[in-house]
Scaffold this motif. Sequence first.
Motif, PDB file in Angstrom:
ATOM      1  N   ALA A 282       0.853  -1.186   0.000  1.00  0.00           N
ATOM      2  CA  ALA A 282       0.000   0.000   0.000  1.00  0.00           C
ATOM      3  C   ALA A 282       0.892   1.240   0.000  1.00  0.00           C
ATOM      4  CB  ALA A 282      -0.905   0.021   1.229  1.00  0.00           C
ATOM      5  N   VAL A 283       0.403   2.305  -0.618  1.00  0.00           N
ATOM      6  CA  VAL A 283       1.182   3.538  -0.715  1.00  0.00           C
ATOM      7  C   VAL A 283       0.300   4.705  -0.290  1.00  0.00           C
ATOM      8  CG1 VAL A 283       2.559   5.022  -2.205  1.00  0.00           C
ATOM      9  CG2 VAL A 283       2.414   2.572  -2.701  1.00  0.00           C
ATOM     10  N   GLU A 284       0.806   5.502   0.643  1.00  0.00           N
ATOM     11  CA  GLU A 284       0.160   6.778   0.942  1.00  0.00           C
ATOM     12  C   GLU A 284       1.081   7.857   0.392  1.00  0.00           C
ATOM     13  OE1 GLU A 284      -2.615   8.007   2.355  1.00  0.00           O
ATOM     14  OE2 GLU A 284      -3.629   6.123   2.799  1.00  0.00           O
ATOM     15  N   MET A 285       0.738   8.375  -0.770  1.00  0.00           N
ATOM     16  CA  MET A 285       1.615   9.362  -1.410  1.00  0.00           C
ATOM     17  C   MET A 285       0.964  10.743  -1.400  1.00  0.00           C
ATOM     18  SD  MET A 285       1.600   8.740  -5.552  1.00  0.00           S
ATOM     19  CE  MET A 285       2.214   7.082  -5.591  1.00  0.00           C
ATOM     20  N   TYR A 286       1.808  11.742  -1.443  1.00  0.00           N
ATOM     21  CA  TYR A 286       1.379  13.133  -1.309  1.00  0.00           C
ATOM     22  C   TYR A 286       0.912  13.621  -2.684  1.00  0.00           C
ATOM     23  CZ  TYR A 286       1.645  17.660   1.164  1.00  0.00           C
ATOM     24  OH  TYR A 286       1.373  18.851   1.797  1.00  0.00           O
ATOM     25  N   VAL A 287      -0.406  13.613  -2.875  1.00  0.00           N
ATOM     26  CA  VAL A 287      -1.006  13.975  -4.166  1.00  0.00           C
ATOM     27  C   VAL A 287      -1.964  15.150  -3.947  1.00  0.00           C
ATOM     28  CG1 VAL A 287      -2.396  13.140  -6.114  1.00  0.00           C
ATOM     29  CG2 VAL A 287      -0.794  11.591  -4.988  1.00  0.00           C
ATOM     30  N   PRO A 288      -1.458  16.374  -3.985  1.00  0.00           N
ATOM     31  CA  PRO A 288      -2.329  17.533  -3.742  1.00  0.00           C
ATOM     32  C   PRO A 288      -3.142  17.902  -4.984  1.00  0.00           C
ATOM     33  CG  PRO A 288      -0.074  18.266  -4.054  1.00  0.00           C
ATOM     34  CD  PRO A 288      -0.052  16.769  -4.142  1.00  0.00           C
ATOM     35  N   PHE A 289      -2.638  17.511  -6.131  1.00  0.00           N
ATOM     36  CA  PHE A 289      -3.338  17.691  -7.406  1.00  0.00           C
ATOM     37  C   PHE A 289      -3.310  16.327  -8.078  1.00  0.00           C
ATOM     38  CE2 PHE A 289      -1.289  21.674  -6.249  1.00  0.00           C
ATOM     39  CZ  PHE A 289      -2.405  22.492  -6.127  1.00  0.00           C
ATOM     40  N   SER A 290      -4.481  15.902  -8.612  1.00  0.00           N
ATOM     41  CA  SER A 290      -4.672  14.498  -8.972  1.00  0.00           C
ATOM     42  C   SER A 290      -3.564  13.937  -9.862  1.00  0.00           C
ATOM     43  CB  SER A 290      -6.027  14.335  -9.648  1.00  0.00           C
ATOM     44  OG  SER A 290      -6.062  15.107 -10.838  1.00  0.00           O
ATOM     45  N   TRP A 291      -3.082  14.756 -10.765  1.00  0.00           N
ATOM     46  CA  TRP A 291      -2.084  14.267 -11.732  1.00  0.00           C
ATOM     47  C   TRP A 291      -0.780  13.832 -11.077  1.00  0.00           C
ATOM     48  CZ3 TRP A 291      -2.343  12.741 -16.627  1.00  0.00           C
ATOM     49  CH2 TRP A 291      -3.512  13.077 -17.347  1.00  0.00           C
ATOM     50  N   TYR A 292      -0.584  14.233  -9.805  1.00  0.00           N
ATOM     51  CA  TYR A 292       0.655  13.805  -9.149  1.00  0.00           C
ATOM     52  C   TYR A 292       0.668  12.321  -8.831  1.00  0.00           C
ATOM     53  CZ  TYR A 292       3.252  18.043  -9.381  1.00  0.00           C
ATOM     54  OH  TYR A 292       3.976  19.093  -9.876  1.00  0.00           O
ATOM     55  N   GLU A 293      -0.496  11.649  -8.873  1.00  0.00           N
ATOM     56  CA  GLU A 293      -0.424  10.189  -8.661  1.00  0.00           C
ATOM     57  C   GLU A 293       0.374   9.498  -9.772  1.00  0.00           C
ATOM     58  OE1 GLU A 293      -3.669   7.550  -7.206  1.00  0.00           O
ATOM     59  OE2 GLU A 293      -3.382   6.481  -9.104  1.00  0.00           O
ATOM     60  N   PRO A 294      -0.002   9.640 -11.043  1.00  0.00           N
ATOM     61  CA  PRO A 294       0.825   8.986 -12.063  1.00  0.00           C
ATOM     62  C   PRO A 294       2.261   9.503 -12.088  1.00  0.00           C
ATOM     63  CG  PRO A 294      -0.850  10.409 -13.082  1.00  0.00           C
ATOM     64  CD  PRO A 294      -1.198  10.288 -11.622  1.00  0.00           C
ATOM     65  N   MET A 295       2.437  10.796 -11.810  1.00  0.00           N
ATOM     66  CA  MET A 295       3.805  11.337 -11.825  1.00  0.00           C
ATOM     67  C   MET A 295       4.666  10.684 -10.741  1.00  0.00           C
ATOM     68  SD  MET A 295       2.683  15.309 -12.509  1.00  0.00           S
ATOM     69  CE  MET A 295       4.285  16.105 -12.382  1.00  0.00           C
ATOM     70  N   TRP A 296       4.118  10.584  -9.536  1.00  0.00           N
ATOM     71  CA  TRP A 296       4.912   9.997  -8.437  1.00  0.00           C
ATOM     72  C   TRP A 296       5.042   8.479  -8.581  1.00  0.00           C
ATOM     73  CZ3 TRP A 296       7.383  13.911  -7.690  1.00  0.00           C
ATOM     74  CH2 TRP A 296       6.950  15.090  -7.083  1.00  0.00           C
ATOM     75  N   LEU A 297       4.081   7.830  -9.221  1.00  0.00           N
ATOM     76  CA  LEU A 297       4.237   6.386  -9.456  1.00  0.00           C
ATOM     77  C   LEU A 297       5.540   6.117 -10.207  1.00  0.00           C
ATOM     78  CD1 LEU A 297       0.602   5.287 -10.399  1.00  0.00           C
ATOM     79  CD2 LEU A 297       1.941   4.434  -8.451  1.00  0.00           C
ATOM     80  N   GLU A 298       5.847   7.010 -11.130  1.00  0.00           N
ATOM     81  CA  GLU A 298       7.098   6.874 -11.880  1.00  0.00           C
ATOM     82  C   GLU A 298       8.293   7.290 -11.021  1.00  0.00           C
ATOM     83  OE1 GLU A 298       6.647   8.825 -15.709  1.00  0.00           O
ATOM     84  OE2 GLU A 298       4.580   8.113 -15.823  1.00  0.00           O
ATOM     85  N   ASN A 299       8.147   8.434 -10.364  1.00  0.00           N
ATOM     86  CA  ASN A 299       9.254   8.982  -9.568  1.00  0.00           C
ATOM     87  C   ASN A 299       9.673   8.011  -8.455  1.00  0.00           C
ATOM     88  OD1 ASN A 299       9.992  11.260  -7.125  1.00  0.00           O
ATOM     89  ND2 ASN A 299      10.919  11.588  -9.136  1.00  0.00           N
ATOM     90  N   LEU A 300       8.681   7.275  -7.904  1.00  0.00           N
ATOM     91  CA  LEU A 300       8.959   6.369  -6.785  1.00  0.00           C
ATOM     92  C   LEU A 300       9.326   4.961  -7.252  1.00  0.00           C
ATOM     93  CD1 LEU A 300       6.050   7.495  -4.419  1.00  0.00           C
ATOM     94  CD2 LEU A 300       8.484   7.983  -4.165  1.00  0.00           C
ATOM     95  N   GLY A 301       9.392   4.771  -8.545  1.00  0.00           N
ATOM     96  CA  GLY A 301       9.861   3.482  -9.052  1.00  0.00           C
ATOM     97  C   GLY A 301       8.802   2.407  -9.137  1.00  0.00           C
ATOM     98  N   PHE A 302       7.518   2.777  -9.037  1.00  0.00           N
ATOM     99  CA  PHE A 302       6.455   1.773  -9.187  1.00  0.00           C
ATOM    100  C   PHE A 302       6.132   1.520 -10.656  1.00  0.00           C
ATOM    101  CE2 PHE A 302       5.533   3.458  -4.900  1.00  0.00           C
ATOM    102  CZ  PHE A 302       5.645   2.276  -4.191  1.00  0.00           C
ATOM    103  N   ALA A 303       6.483   2.470 -11.515  1.00  0.00           N
ATOM    104  CA  ALA A 303       6.222   2.319 -12.948  1.00  0.00           C
ATOM    105  C   ALA A 303       7.436   2.822 -13.709  1.00  0.00           C
ATOM    106  CB  ALA A 303       4.985   3.129 -13.343  1.00  0.00           C
ATOM    107  N   GLN A 304       7.629   2.287 -14.900  1.00  0.00           N
ATOM    108  CA  GLN A 304       8.664   2.824 -15.784  1.00  0.00           C
ATOM    109  C   GLN A 304       8.303   4.262 -16.146  1.00  0.00           C
ATOM    110  OE1 GLN A 304      11.481   1.096 -16.967  1.00  0.00           O
ATOM    111  NE2 GLN A 304      10.869  -0.305 -15.346  1.00  0.00           N
ATOM    112  N   GLU A 305       9.309   5.025 -16.537  1.00  0.00           N
ATOM    113  CA  GLU A 305       9.070   6.397 -16.974  1.00  0.00           C
ATOM    114  C   GLU A 305       8.040   6.417 -18.111  1.00  0.00           C
ATOM    115  OE1 GLU A 305      12.110   9.800 -18.245  1.00  0.00           O
ATOM    116  OE2 GLU A 305      12.740   8.611 -16.513  1.00  0.00           O
TER     117      GLU A 305
END
Lengths: 391, 359
Positions: A282-305
């Motif tokens: 499970a991940v609790e990530m800091y997403v103040p604007f919705s688009w930061y979820e896909p952005m951080w998924l990449e930044n945190l290594g859960f998805a390829q760039e």
Amino acid sequence: MSTSGKEPVAVVGVGQTKHVAARHDVSLAGLVREAAARALADAELTWADVDAVVIGKAPDFFEGVMMPELYLADALGAVGKPMLRVHTAGSVGGSTALVAANLVAARVHRTVLTLAFEKQSESNAMWGLSLPIPFQQPLLAGAGGFFAPHVRAYMRRTGAPDAVGSMVAYKDRRNALKNPYAHLHEHDITLEKVQASPMLWDPIRYSETCPSSDGACAMVLTDRAGAARSPKPPAWVHGGAMRSEPTLFAGKDFVSPQAGKDCAADVYRQAGITDPRREIDAVEMYVPFSWYEPMWLENLGFAQEGEGWKMTEAGVTELDGDLPVNPSGGVLSTNPIGASGMIRFAEAALQVRGLAGEHQVPGARRALGHAYGGGAQFFAMWLVGAELPAS
Amino acid sequence: MPRTSRYARDVAVVAFAQSDHLRRTDELSEVEMVMPVLHEVLAATGLKAGEIGFTCSGSSDYLAGRAFSFTMTLDGVGAWPPISESHVEMDGAWALYEAWVKIQTGEADTALVYSYGKSSPGSVRDVLTRQLDPYYLAPLWPDSVALAALQARALIDAGETDEAALAGVAARSRAAAEGNPHAQLRGAVPQGEYQVAPLRTGDCPPIGDGAAAVVLAAGDTARRLCERPAWITGIDHRIEAHGLGLRDLTDSPSTRLAAERAGLFEAPVDTAELHAPFSSQEVVLRKALGLGPGDGDGVAVNPSGGALAANPVMAAGLIRIGEAAARIHRGASDRAVAHATSGPCLQQNLVAVLEGDRA
């Protein structure tokens, strides 16, 4: 550098206020004491069991009190004890928890109360985040004005379809309905309503932004002996790190900042994680604007760039998905700015303790708490697990 | 080493730098004020920003007059590639404490600590009223000098000091500052008119701008970076109740407790750098730390001139640790105590004991 001598750190108490737009019924002291008392009750400890207090919040201008920890010392039972005040912009809730954890890890103190708060109704966060001062580019209108161009850059870079942002918001607001402490409880939320909400900072719509909340979050951290006495299962800290980079410079990648990548890599190294996508539940990530979820998924290594949005679109990050992101409803549903990072850390702990209630991810054994702040320049993360860390 | 460590790791101050403290620095941004100090302290160790294990700073948004003021100052560090970094909204002495804890965990071997404050753009007396309880105290705007005067009056009424003794504290501090090229006020300064009785101008700190930085290092790294490291053999800090009516203003139990926890009373010191912005506060601190009332007891109290000679808010506490460490570095001290304070009338206090290796 050796880390072998560190004391294991356990989260044995978590407390939050019910987050709302305006807590007119309590003072600042009343607000923080409510969260702290709940954390102590969860741990079945008293104020006398606390050796030190570490408190964080975002800028003092939000409440109009300079260094409010001085005034809050009495309310938090800190008189006669050490009290530290951390401020690392939006990441502060996470940084504060890490400073507290280090006090235990270093064996300087055995049991530490850490707390973060914001009473945003005392001011206007939108204009508190707009900085019309010389020699520096203004943040335009609030944080959204600063971050919207970076979201746009992400969409252009990855070819993500417009709908992804709305899907994140729809998911998080539905998750929030299962979290009694979440600020926004939009019982009639639909994807269509999110998509029809007004455009604020193109491409960010009203329903894809976080609210302004009053609230506080507290945790009790303790050592191995303290965890052994804990009446409920502890969450163990398997790794924690902070990373910072400058606000503005020519080489900065605002879509996927290097500091975020480095911070996550450090946490995974400490926790022995080699494949975060499979090893984290499970991940609790800091997403103040919705688009930061896909952005951080990449930044945190859960998805390829370039692939983060595909995970969101495929429903992987839903509460019943393969990698639930923000089962609590996240920052999009609750945003007392200074506390938002600590809520991420605390919700990750609740997940691995099995105490997340209706938004519990079944069988969660390892969870990541993530926070960021400033111009996407300050990062704080921890990984907590149900088991005592190996080393 | 002449001591037994109470901590997992031996950590020392290996370098210290500070700006010249000035009444105004209108021509400098905070970044421009901090950068030379950062460069100087790093040059003293030969380390680059990227080689430092952990960085921590202390400052105040209210003093800077804007939210998130520290985000810009971080640029002055050269935080690229990304660094492990944190910030406290406190005096830099507490940033040093956070960095010391980080080194104790074993996650870092070195740390860069810095802090800064510019009081000149506004009225620091008014700004500091915003530190007070926002419901009952702050609306009355009691300023820092008035609150210190309340404390001074309590001391005089209790027979602990008198105005002549306070004038003596001020005179000694400023005479000592004569040897400190960074001090804002040096040499004889007239005691002046009452600011708020019983405190006269000379009993109050100058208002000024300044910055300071320290490098910490553990064990053998410290020995490699510094000929005579200033080992932190003890460090602790404690806070008291905020309400002035809840405290005995003639005493500082939090300072005494922090000193006990830091092991201060286990052996004598030869140097004390006390963060006493008002002459009367030195009286309180001397009592809490078991230092004699004046010269002649073998302890050099505020040989730098102390906060009465330069008081850059948010850096003045870190400077006390730096000044004490610098005396150990140059062999002028073997065991020193450094103290930092925060909040009205000495509400929060940090005590560090520093020792040099003996031949």
